[in-house]
Motif scaffolding. Structure first.
Motif, PDB file in Angstrom:
ATOM      1  N   ARG A  45       0.854  -1.177   0.083  1.00 46.06           N
ATOM      2  CA  ARG A  45       0.054   0.026   0.117  1.00 46.06           C
ATOM      3  C   ARG A  45       0.952   1.288   0.023  1.00 46.06           C
ATOM      4  N   ARG A  46       1.792   1.323   0.834  1.00 43.33           N
ATOM      5  CA  ARG A  46       2.663   2.464   1.009  1.00 43.33           C
ATOM      6  C   ARG A  46       3.439   2.874   0.026  1.00 43.33           C
ATOM      7  N   GLY A  48      -5.128  -5.942  -7.540  1.00 46.25           N
ATOM      8  CA  GLY A  48      -4.906  -4.414  -7.198  1.00 46.25           C
ATOM      9  C   GLY A  48      -6.009  -3.564  -6.840  1.00 46.25           C
ATOM     10  N   GLY A  49      -7.240  -4.074  -7.274  1.00 50.88           N
ATOM     11  CA  GLY A  49      -8.656  -3.278  -6.753  1.00 50.88           C
ATOM     12  C   GLY A  49      -8.670  -3.407  -5.432  1.00 50.88           C
ATOM     13  N   THR A  50      -8.269  -4.824  -4.744  1.00 50.59           N
ATOM     14  CA  THR A  50      -8.643  -4.782  -3.203  1.00 50.59           C
ATOM     15  C   THR A  50      -7.577  -4.022  -2.527  1.00 50.59           C
ATOM     16  N   LEU A  51      -6.401  -3.832  -3.075  1.00 51.27           N
ATOM     17  CA  LEU A  51      -5.227  -3.016  -2.385  1.00 51.27           C
ATOM     18  C   LEU A  51      -5.823  -1.521  -2.697  1.00 51.27           C
ATOM     19  N   ALA A  73      -6.437   1.193   0.286  1.00 53.46           N
ATOM     20  CA  ALA A  73      -5.826   2.702   0.386  1.00 53.46           C
ATOM     21  C   ALA A  73      -6.908   3.667   0.348  1.00 53.46           C
ATOM     22  N   ALA A  74      -7.911   3.598  -0.435  1.00 54.16           N
ATOM     23  CA  ALA A  74      -8.931   4.482  -0.458  1.00 54.16           C
ATOM     24  C   ALA A  74      -9.600   4.573   0.914  1.00 54.16           C
ATOM     25  N   ALA A  75      -9.787   3.404   1.534  1.00 59.17           N
ATOM     26  CA  ALA A  75     -10.458   3.579   2.896  1.00 59.17           C
ATOM     27  C   ALA A  75      -9.578   4.236   3.924  1.00 59.17           C
ATOM     28  N   SER A  76      -8.268   3.881   3.768  1.00 59.23           N
ATOM     29  CA  SER A  76      -7.271   4.628   4.676  1.00 59.23           C
ATOM     30  C   SER A  76      -7.085   6.126   4.416  1.00 59.23           C
ATOM     31  N   MET A  77      -7.195   6.479   3.130  1.00 58.44           N
ATOM     32  CA  MET A  77      -7.305   7.995   2.912  1.00 58.44           C
ATOM     33  C   MET A  77      -8.493   8.842   3.262  1.00 58.44           C
ATOM     34  N   ALA A  78      -9.771   7.947   3.245  1.00 56.56           N
ATOM     35  CA  ALA A  78     -10.864   8.604   3.595  1.00 56.56           C
ATOM     36  C   ALA A  78     -10.803   8.989   5.139  1.00 56.56           C
TER      37      ALA A  78
END
Length: 580
Positions: free
Chosen positions: A292-293, A320-323, A327-332
């Motif tokens: 992710r990072r 890649g969509g799961t990752l 990432a999107a949930a972490s950013m939110a």
């Protein structure tokens, strides 16, 4: 051997290491299938079958009925071997094409094929519907019995295959000679260290992955490719692709006529692509959070800095969509608003019903596989490819061997098949975390998944989502992909397209025999069942790419001058994709 730092704190103990080493050695003998998992499944089946006298009686009755039906059919065929009008005892399943040639309608081959199909039906009844048998163990037993039957099918042997016998007579036996040469060629390719891409008709950077571009960033895990603009103006919002790391990225940039990247570049999009490193033993400690990072977040940082755009659109394919969803949930959660939209192609975020891959995933199997990965530091390409091939053994193993080894036909080649043979390894720690946290525990869907030490929730995602499922997907079943509707509080546009996990995604305009369904579900609408959705949504002929591009265009801003391209540096497709 380097000390293990993940998941086996007791490995400093010599006896624990001995356990891991012995399991790793056993894995080489068993094809990385846990003997304990197989034993548990078959013990569960046999025990509950023994406790079900009614089921056993029904199976005996069915066996007698099948024998009687087959005997009557066989006598009718023997009485008039030229008459093929006798009604069949049983019809093969629609997807079973092994006995479709007219030669199979002649005696004794019609009797042989009918006997095999009746046995196949009986074994299916014997391994399903046993009272008290766990669903997972039933699936494992049914699957493994089917593999044995597929291996023993009369179509696989010269003596019982009339098509092969006829071809041998017509060619004077040259088909068998060529088949032996084909088998020898396949054996040479299987030798460790051999890499056949150099002799392929679809070479990376030559025939596939040829869209012009530059590597604009790299670290120990990714190369980030920026593709050169094909027009004087482009959409202001750039587009990032996050491919699966289990295979190489160029399924999205195959030959020019099949390249989704080229399709988008030609329409005026600034496209970036992550190209994952092919891990080796020294990368064993790379984690899911490293992906992710060092992958998604590093790419977003680079694109925003280079283009000056405050937001980007992001696309994830398969894992890649799961990752990307993580990432999107972490950013939110963290108030990071740099994503304008998220598109998921054949990607799961809920693993409660992961499809037939779950056959290979339970506590026993994962623990056994961890020992194998602990020993070598990664999951080998052949180990994962073998699991995928078993899911469709008729098409990917036995049908291929029939055509190439018995009929002596050349291997059918395509850019997609060349890509499919170009797999990558997966580091030990990352793959163990993926199997345990996502498959076994379903932490992401249930709000327990941690990034930076804190839980994330998919319900925090508010950006618009475009999700694609494929009808015959064995890897990410479309009904599982469909669950993105109830796991996010946002507008979801869902596409269900014909084809499988790979061919359904590679669906350029003009591709024959393609169709799709599309509908948008807003977060204010009541939830809809997947089957009801499929029954109620209009079907469209053709490729789904233009429908997605129309959706993407609305979220990509006005047309502006293209961002600058580097004047020096490594040209696409870069180095990582070339790693054997």
């Amino acid at each position: 051997m380097a000390p293990l730092r993940y998941d086996y704190p007791e490995s400093d103990n010599d006896s624990a290491r001995l356990d891991l080493m012995s399991n790793a050695w056993l894995g080489k003998m068993s094809g990385n299938i846990s003997p304990a998992a197989m034993f548990n499944a078959y013990t569960d089946w046999i025990t509950h079958l023994a406790l079900s006298p009614t089921k056993r009686v029904a199976l005996l009755q069915k066996a007698w009925q099948n024998w009687e039906r087959w005997s009557v059919y066989n006598r009718a065929c023997c009485n008039d071997s030229e008459n093929t009008s006798s009604p069949a005892c049983i019809e093969p399943l629609p997807q079973d094409r092994r006995f479709s040639d007219p030669a199979w309608q002649q005696w004794p081959f019609n009797a042989i094929s009918q006997g095999f199909l009746l046995q196949q039906q009986w074994w299916h009844r014997a391994t399903t519907g046993v009272r008290g048998l766990s669903q997972h163990h039933e699936d494992v037993v049914t699957f493994t019995v089917r593999q044995v039957l597929d291996m023993l099918a009369p179509s696989n042997f010269f003596a019982t295959n009339p098509v092969v016998q006829q071809a041998t007579v017509n060619s004077g036996g040259s088909n068998l000679v060529q088949g032996a040469l084909n088998a020898m060629s396949d054996w040479r390719k299987s030798v460790p260290g051999q890499h056949d891409n150099e002799n392929s008709d679809f070479r990376v950077g030559k025939e596939v992955a040829v869209t012009p571009g530059k590597v604009v960033f790299h670290n120990k895990l990714i190369e980030l490719i920026q593709y050169a603009p094909a027009s004087k103006t482009v959409h202001a919002v750039p587009l990032l692709f996050v491919p699966a790391w289990i295979m190489k990225y160029y399924i999205l940039d195959l030959s020019p006529q099949n390249s989704l990247v080229k399709y988008l570049v030609d329409l005026g999009y600034t496209v970036y692509m992550i190209s994952w490193k092919n891990p080796v033993a020294e990368d064993r400690e790379l984690s899911m959070d490293d992906y992710r990072r060092l992958g998604v977040m590093a790419a977003i940082d680079t694109i925003v800095a280079q283009t000056g755009s405050k937001q980007i659109n992001a696309v994830g394919y398969c894992l890649g969509g799961t990752l990307l969803s993580i990432a999107a949930a972490s950013m939110a959660r963290d108030g990071d608003n740099r994503l304008a939209s998220m598109s998921l192609f054949a990607s799961q975020v809920d693993f409660e019903e992961p499809g037939e891959l779950s056959l290979f995933i339970d506590e026993s199997q994962v623990s056994f596989l961890e020992a194998v990965m602990w020993d070598q530091g990664y999951l080998d390409t052949k180990q994962m490819a073998g699991a995928f091939q078993l899911l469709r053994s008729n098409d990917l193993i036995w049908s291929r061997r029939l055509h190439q080894y018995l009929l002596g036909l050349p291997e059918q080649k395509s850019d997609l098949m060349a890509w499919n043979a170009d797999a990558t390894r997966m580091p030990y720690r990352m793959h163990s975390e993926y199997l345990r946290q996502l498959f076994l525990k379903n932490d992401l869907a249930e709000g327990r998944y941690l990034t930076d030490g804190r839980p994330i929730s998919l319900t925090d995602i508010r950006l618009p989502v475009f999700a694609v499922g494929t009808v015959t997907d064995h890897v990410a079943p479309w009904r599982s992909v469909f669950k993105i509707h109830r796991l996010t509080d946002t507008d979801v546009t869902f596409v269900l397209t014909s084809g499988g996990h790979n061919a359904g995604v590679v669906s350029p305009p003009g591709h024959p025999h393609r169709s799709y369904q599309i509908a948008t579900h807003t977060d204010k609408q009541s939830m809809v069942d997947a089957s009801a959705w499929q029954a109620g949504v209009e079907r469209h002929e053709g490729s789904w790419w233009p429908a997605w591009e129309a959706w993407l265009r609305k979220r990509s801003g006005k047309r502006v001058a293209p961002p600058p391209m580097p004047t020096h540096g490594l040209a696409a497709p870069g180095k990582y994709v070339m790693q054997p």
